[in-house]
Design an enzyme around this catalytic site. Sequence first.
Site, PDB file in Angstrom:
ATOM      1  N   ASN A 164      13.717   6.966  11.372  1.00 54.17           N
ATOM      2  CA  ASN A 164      12.992   7.730  10.419  1.00 54.17           C
ATOM      3  C   ASN A 164      14.045   8.259   9.455  1.00 54.17           C
ATOM      4  O   ASN A 164      15.238   8.289   9.704  1.00 54.17           O
ATOM      5  CB  ASN A 164      11.854   8.441  10.718  1.00 54.17           C
ATOM      6  CG  ASN A 164      10.848   8.493   9.711  1.00 54.17           C
ATOM      7  OD1 ASN A 164      10.758   9.381   9.042  1.00 54.17           O
ATOM      8  ND2 ASN A 164       9.926   7.538   9.829  1.00 54.17           N
ATOM      9  N   HIS A 220      11.415  -1.480  15.811  1.00 50.02           N
ATOM     10  CA  HIS A 220      10.663  -1.536  14.668  1.00 50.02           C
ATOM     11  C   HIS A 220       9.645  -2.764  14.536  1.00 50.02           C
ATOM     12  O   HIS A 220       9.786  -3.333  13.469  1.00 50.02           O
ATOM     13  CB  HIS A 220      11.221  -1.217  13.474  1.00 50.02           C
ATOM     14  CG  HIS A 220      10.818  -0.476  12.055  1.00 50.02           C
ATOM     15  ND1 HIS A 220       9.840  -1.159  11.489  1.00 50.02           N
ATOM     16  CD2 HIS A 220      10.826   0.716  11.860  1.00 50.02           C
ATOM     17  CE1 HIS A 220       9.612  -0.351  10.461  1.00 50.02           C
ATOM     18  NE2 HIS A 220      10.140   0.721  10.601  1.00 50.02           N
ATOM     19  N   SER A 221       9.054  -3.105  15.493  1.00 45.99           N
ATOM     20  CA  SER A 221       8.035  -4.441  15.335  1.00 45.99           C
ATOM     21  C   SER A 221       6.983  -4.120  14.621  1.00 45.99           C
ATOM     22  O   SER A 221       6.195  -3.092  14.526  1.00 45.99           O
ATOM     23  CB  SER A 221       7.828  -4.897  16.767  1.00 45.99           C
ATOM     24  OG  SER A 221       8.508  -5.539  17.451  1.00 45.99           O
ATOM     25  N   TYR A 222       6.385  -5.351  13.800  1.00 51.75           N
ATOM     26  CA  TYR A 222       5.324  -5.224  12.768  1.00 51.75           C
ATOM     27  C   TYR A 222       4.526  -6.142  13.647  1.00 51.75           C
ATOM     28  O   TYR A 222       4.661  -7.025  13.518  1.00 51.75           O
ATOM     29  CB  TYR A 222       5.779  -5.459  11.594  1.00 51.75           C
ATOM     30  CG  TYR A 222       6.514  -4.782  10.649  1.00 51.75           C
ATOM     31  CD1 TYR A 222       7.733  -4.511  10.890  1.00 51.75           C
ATOM     32  CD2 TYR A 222       5.524  -4.577   9.516  1.00 51.75           C
ATOM     33  CE1 TYR A 222       8.450  -3.717   9.981  1.00 51.75           C
ATOM     34  CE2 TYR A 222       6.429  -3.494   8.529  1.00 51.75           C
ATOM     35  CZ  TYR A 222       7.915  -3.500   8.645  1.00 51.75           C
ATOM     36  OH  TYR A 222       8.562  -2.580   7.931  1.00 51.75           O
ATOM     37  N   ASP A 226       1.867   6.298   6.864  1.00 49.44           N
ATOM     38  CA  ASP A 226       3.035   6.352   7.221  1.00 49.44           C
ATOM     39  C   ASP A 226       3.587   7.559   7.814  1.00 49.44           C
ATOM     40  O   ASP A 226       4.173   8.596   7.098  1.00 49.44           O
ATOM     41  CB  ASP A 226       3.981   5.973   5.905  1.00 49.44           C
ATOM     42  CG  ASP A 226       5.512   5.627   6.108  1.00 49.44           C
ATOM     43  OD1 ASP A 226       5.924   5.813   7.305  1.00 49.44           O
ATOM     44  OD2 ASP A 226       6.173   5.185   5.220  1.00 49.44           O
ATOM     45  N   HIS A 279      16.397   5.487   9.025  1.00 50.15           N
ATOM     46  CA  HIS A 279      16.549   4.469  10.179  1.00 50.15           C
ATOM     47  C   HIS A 279      18.133   4.046  10.244  1.00 50.15           C
ATOM     48  O   HIS A 279      18.603   2.955  10.434  1.00 50.15           O
ATOM     49  CB  HIS A 279      16.065   3.064   9.634  1.00 50.15           C
ATOM     50  CG  HIS A 279      14.505   3.449   9.816  1.00 50.15           C
ATOM     51  ND1 HIS A 279      13.655   4.025  10.602  1.00 50.15           N
ATOM     52  CD2 HIS A 279      13.331   2.669   9.089  1.00 50.15           C
ATOM     53  CE1 HIS A 279      12.505   3.998  10.607  1.00 50.15           C
ATOM     54  NE2 HIS A 279      12.265   3.253   9.582  1.00 50.15           N
ATOM     55  N   GLU A 295       5.966   3.125  16.048  1.00 55.63           N
ATOM     56  CA  GLU A 295       7.405   3.357  16.510  1.00 55.63           C
ATOM     57  C   GLU A 295       7.267   4.708  17.562  1.00 55.63           C
ATOM     58  O   GLU A 295       6.936   5.897  17.158  1.00 55.63           O
ATOM     59  CB  GLU A 295       8.169   3.776  15.259  1.00 55.63           C
ATOM     60  CG  GLU A 295       8.274   2.569  14.188  1.00 55.63           C
ATOM     61  CD  GLU A 295       8.265   2.924  12.796  1.00 55.63           C
ATOM     62  OE1 GLU A 295       9.348   3.498  12.517  1.00 55.63           O
ATOM     63  OE2 GLU A 295       7.287   2.590  11.902  1.00 55.63           O
TER      64      GLU A 295
HETATM   65  C1  BGC Z   1       9.051   4.065   7.444  1.00 51.77           C
HETATM   66  C2  BGC Z   1       8.611   3.692   6.066  1.00 51.77           C
HETATM   67  C3  BGC Z   1       9.392   2.442   5.661  1.00 51.77           C
HETATM   68  C4  BGC Z   1       9.177   1.343   6.695  1.00 51.77           C
HETATM   69  C5  BGC Z   1      10.337   0.344   6.445  1.00 51.77           C
HETATM   70  C6  BGC Z   1       8.890   2.971   8.636  1.00 51.77           C
HETATM   71  O1  BGC Z   1       9.212   3.320  10.018  1.00 51.77           O
HETATM   72  O2  BGC Z   1       8.302   5.396   7.886  1.00 51.77           O
HETATM   73  O3  BGC Z   1       8.403   4.756   5.124  1.00 51.77           O
HETATM   74  O4  BGC Z   1       9.002   2.041   4.560  1.00 51.77           O
HETATM   75  O5  BGC Z   1       9.863   1.982   8.075  1.00 51.77           O
HETATM   76  O6  BGC Z   1      11.625   0.861   6.186  1.00 51.77           O
END
Ligand code: BGC
Length: 350
Positions: free
Chosen positions: A77, A172-174, A246, A103, A311
């Site tokens: 973050n 950072h998996s979706y 977010d 990040h 996360e």
């Molecule tokens: C952040 C978002 C960001 C995303 C992709 C997330 O962890 O909080 O603001 O757009 O990651 O970068």
Amino acid sequence: MTTQAFGRTRDGCEVELITLKSKHIECMLTTYGAAIVSIKTRDSKGEIRDVVLGFDSVDAYERQDKYIGATIGRCANRISGASFTLNGETYRLEQNEPPNHLHGGGKGFDKRVWTPHPIQDGVRFTLSSQHLDGGYPGFMDTEVRYTLNGRELIIRYKAVSDMDTVCNLTNHSYFNLDGHDGGTTILDHMMKLYGRAFTPVTGYECLPSGRIVPVDGTPMDFRSFTGIGAHIDDGYDQLRFGNGYDHNWVVDGELGSLRPAAEVYSPNSGILLRVSATLPGIHFYSGNYLDGCPCGKGNTMYYKRCAFCLETQFFPDAPNQPGFPQPILKKGEPWEHTTILRFEVHEIRY
Ligand code: BGC
């Protein structure tokens, strides 16, 4: 564990694809970013669904800027003003989201090729980061272990440094529990967060104010199962600032003890994801900035809110927020945390 070649980076580094299997899960990982590429599990009808976003080529992993599937380091973050002070020294980081740092920067741990080592039921990835790499102090050795145990994917982080430094590693998996290629958004998914409080942001830069605020009576209240889409477009300031969710929730219970953090259920597939962690916070991001680029696995376009992230982390901007638990790795003392992703199948869950 099986290993196959995945391709080469632009500067010629070989990248591997690793497959782990248990009775219930098949998981693919890549040495590029120590990232999760796929997680396949069965839905309530017995059909296999791949429930995370990912890419088919190293080139797409190099081009993507959404951190899809990756290990984030050194610090997950945002860090406001892209700087922090530790032991009286001020360190300046890359402003990859000007004027802030996000990040770990534009060439953070997600853009590195990690070294894989086979272990019982899984793989251990290691990476060394030089003193002042990305601006962070200390020579740091990091490892991320992925193991499968039945329905669980266990992620263990460990880092050591020769100087005190900032460390906040996450994955950072979706996820889309109907499948990454199901063509649906995640707005119908039902979610529960084990967080009675969250850390509000001050504006569109999504930096925390430093306050810890109860979720009571706000669209941030997920203490019982609630549709992700139920309030996402309410005219609530926090949701306007984030273009949706977010935000960081404070996980109930004690930092360092493994405890439930979140559960998400898809009524369509019957798949339930349970997340537990030793970390103090969980960032719920509703995929607001996914924009179809680059193309995902099997030429799937990943659009706005087609997936969510959970996360587990130290709170955003913690190095500049003395009231937050501090993501500090002390010289000679290992930083160790665990996150468990458990995939179950249920008919009705709420
Ligand atoms: C952040 C978002 C960001 C995303 C992709 C997330 O962890 O909080 O603001 O757009 O990651 O970068």
